[in-house]
Design an enzyme around this catalytic site. Structure first.
Site, short mmCIF file in Angstrom:
data_model
loop_
_atom_site.label_atom_id
_atom_site.label_comp_id
_atom_site.label_asym_id
_atom_site.label_seq_id
_atom_site.Cartn_x
_atom_site.Cartn_y
_atom_site.Cartn_z
N SER A 130 0.83 -1.20 0.00
CA SER A 130 0.00 0.00 0.00
C SER A 130 0.87 1.25 0.00
O SER A 130 1.69 1.43 -0.88
CB SER A 130 -0.97 -0.04 1.19
OG SER A 130 -1.91 0.99 1.10
N ASP A 156 -2.79 6.13 -4.15
CA ASP A 156 -1.61 5.52 -3.52
C ASP A 156 -1.03 4.45 -4.46
O ASP A 156 -1.58 4.19 -5.53
CB ASP A 156 -1.96 4.97 -2.14
CG ASP A 156 -2.85 3.74 -2.18
OD1 ASP A 156 -3.45 3.48 -3.24
OD2 ASP A 156 -2.95 3.05 -1.16
N ASP A 159 -0.92 1.21 -4.85
CA ASP A 159 -1.72 0.13 -5.42
C ASP A 159 -3.12 0.60 -5.81
O ASP A 159 -3.98 -0.21 -6.14
CB ASP A 159 -1.79 -1.07 -4.48
CG ASP A 159 -2.52 -0.78 -3.18
OD1 ASP A 159 -2.35 0.32 -2.63
OD2 ASP A 159 -3.27 -1.65 -2.70
N ASP A 172 -5.78 1.76 -4.38
CA ASP A 172 -7.04 1.46 -3.69
C ASP A 172 -7.48 2.64 -2.82
O ASP A 172 -8.64 2.72 -2.43
CB ASP A 172 -6.96 0.16 -2.88
CG ASP A 172 -5.97 0.20 -1.73
OD1 ASP A 172 -5.15 1.15 -1.67
OD2 ASP A 172 -5.99 -0.72 -0.90
#
Length: 574
Positions: free
Chosen positions: A146, A305, A307, A309
């Site tokens: 993340s 961010d 990734d 999500d």
């Protein structure tokens, strides 16, 4: 074995990966570093695992990744041949070793005769969730840490519905992972053999097209976009992560043509070289986007961010500055627009429901009440939102309209079962266009909501406590709060205490049960409807204190936040 024996076992292992061998030899004189790398196994919990990349049982490396995947393979095998045949979808982000870990996962599955569908290039977490559902896979793996610092990577497991595993299944998987003790000798099939036998397949463009097609359902008012799409000025940055390709295509396909990008952050970069932290929660991450916004007089700045999500916003004020909004503020704006737009089109179902975490703001709930939308609180972790969506689809009792967590995670349409920053990107562009057509900036719009419903403000204090001592300290803090319940925070009385670990709610002399799974969370509701919550992080060595205050004025709310924070710091030594 103690950590020194484990270290020697790794050091003496003749087939040890060369880069890990080099890492061990480089730090052979640093005993404290070696102890931290070997004193325990990297924890595999309900959210998977996350850690520093390097050699050791307490690090992210090909062996700990194989261990996690071996556990997943055993978990799938237990469910029978049909589940094995469905295979596992695997995606990865821009971090160091992400692709290598993805392929190692696939080859470990292949050793069990389980097919893996691996994305040929980096892709966002929400597309992995979508792929699990589209491919009807038995499970999914996302290699990501993340928004953690560059030295980290992680491993998340998804169930067949595309959501992260709920508690029971997560516990079962964790048991299998922990049963794998000899992690240096886990079988992984040769890559060439895996591809030849059809156990390793690379995917990409076809799933991109299907996901982008599904994204069209996020749009509520295409006529509005047709009117405003060419004039609305958007700056978008993926913060060196996975969001660029799909984000750009998603905005373009629905009609937002005036989109500018932060060139230095558009390309994947595992070192996240232009930011201290690739986290859209951090105002400093918006520095280059703000520079670009000022240059073109942008209406809104959007960041995802690594990734993709989570999503953050910076909005233009009346003075021409840009202010970064909180996750709760973004959710409040989305809720106001989504429910209003559906109401105007008479497309808001009577049994609509919004889902949010127990540590998220109450303002979206108040807005939902205005439109007749029920709010249901769930535990922290988007898997609990996904679990509820699945429940509604089974019993047809409610219709999901929106879900969010204060930590910048949002979901509009349930073709994905996790936070989806690409969906949020599309919705933010549409709602910005709506408010602009009404003569408001997003900054104006949030203050209009405060004027209508009262001022709400939240603050999260996140305290990192590394190593063995850190874990012990976090446990001590939670034990202390349970043994000595605070009577007030600041000068405001505590009127209700919820302990989600014991699943009890205490209000005055009465006690009742909480119908949620057990979780190590304490929440204190105050006499003025403000609240404070405390929970250890499920993915990092941190303890988090959540503060939410409400009042008639912004000044009064800020004073309460300061008083509550001072009180917390006086009670807890950190």
């Amino acid at each position: 074995m103690d950590w020194k024996e484990t270290y020697q076992t790794w050091l003496n292992y003749s087939k040890l990966d060369k880069s890990l061998k080099k890492d061990l030899e480089k730090h052979k004189e640093d005993e404290s570093r070696l102890e931290d790398a070997f004193y325990t196994s990297l924890e595999f919990g309900t959210a998977g695992m996350r850690g520093i990349i390097g050699a050791g049982t307490n690090r992210m490396n090909i062996y700990t990744v194989r261990q996690a995947t071996e556990g997943l393979a055993l978990f799938i095998e237990e469910q029978g041949e049909k589940m094995k045949e469905r295979g596992v979808a695997i995606a990865y982000d821009s971090r160091h070793m992400s692709k290598e870990f993805a392929v190692e996962s696939a080859l470990t599955l292949a050793a069990h005769g389980i097919k893996a569908y691996v994305f040929e290039e980096l892709r966002p977490t929400p597309e992995l969730s979508f792929a699990v559902r589209h491919l009807k896979a038995a499970a999914g793996i996302m290699i990501t840490a993340s928004h953690n610092p560059p030295e980290y990577n992680g491993y998340k497991v998804y169930g067949e519905d595309g959501g992260q595993l709920p508690p029971k299944e997560a516990d079962d998987l964790t048991t299998y992972v922990r049963s794998v003790t000899d992690i240096l000798s886990i079988d992984a099939l040769d890559r060439e053999k895996a591809e030849k036998e059809g156990l390793l397949t690379f995917v990409g463009n076809d799933i991109d097209r299907k996901y982008l097609e599904a994204l069209r359902t996020v749009t509520i008012d295409q006529d509005l976009i047709d009117r405003q799409g060419r004039s609305l000025k958007i700056v978008f940055t993926p913060l060196h992560g996975t969001g660029q390709m799909l984000g750009e295509k998603a905005l373009k396909q629905i009609g937002f043509k005036n989109v500018s990008f932060v060139d230095k952050q558009s390309e994947p970069d595992p070192d996240f070289s232009t930011v201290k932290s690739p986290n859209p929660e951090d105002p400093a991450a918006f520095k280059l986007a703000i520079d670009k916004g000022k240059e073109i007089d942008a209406d809104v700045l959007i960041a995802t961010d690594p990734d993709a999500d989570r999503l953050g916003l910076a909005v233009r004020t009346a003075k021409g500055h840009y202010e970064v909004l909180s996750g709760n503020q973004i959710a409040a704006l989305m809720v106001e627009y989504i429910f209003k737009a559906h109401s105007l089109k008479e497309s808001l179902p009577k049994n609509s429901v919004m889902l949010k975490s127990i540590v998220s703001s109450n303002l979206p709930s108040v807005i939902g009440d205005k439109y007749g939308v029920e709010t249901i609180d769930v535990l922290t972790g988007f898997k609990f939102i996904a679990e509820k969506i699945k429940e509604f689809e089974t019993d047809h009792s409610k219709i999901f309209m929106y879900g969010f967590e204060e930590s910048y995670g949002y979901l509009i349409q349930p073709f994905v079962r996790d936070k989806d920053a690409i969906q949020a990107l599309v919705m933010v562009a549409e709602m910005t266009a709506y408010f602009k057509e009404q003569g408001y900036s997003l900054f104006d719009a949030i203050h209009e909501l405060y004027h209508e419903h009262g001022h709400y403000e939240e603050k999260t204090i996140s305290v990192k406590m590394d190593g063995m001592e850190g874990t012990e300290k976090i446990n001590e803090i939670m034990s202390s709060l349970r043994s000595q319940t605070p009577e007030k925070f600041g000068d405001i009385q505590v009127i209700m205490v919820e302990d989600f670990k014991t699943q009890t709610r205490q209000k005055g002399s009465s006690e009742e049960g909480i119908e949620l799974p057990p979780a190590n969370v304490l929440k204190y509701t105050l006499a003025d409807s403000s609240w404070i919550a405390v929970r250890p992080s499920g993915t990092e060595p941190k303890i988090k204190f959540y503060i939410s205050a409400c009042d008639d004025s912004g000044v009064a709310v800020k004073e309460k936040i300061e008083a509550f924070e001072a009180d917390i710091r006086s009670r807890i030594d950190f």
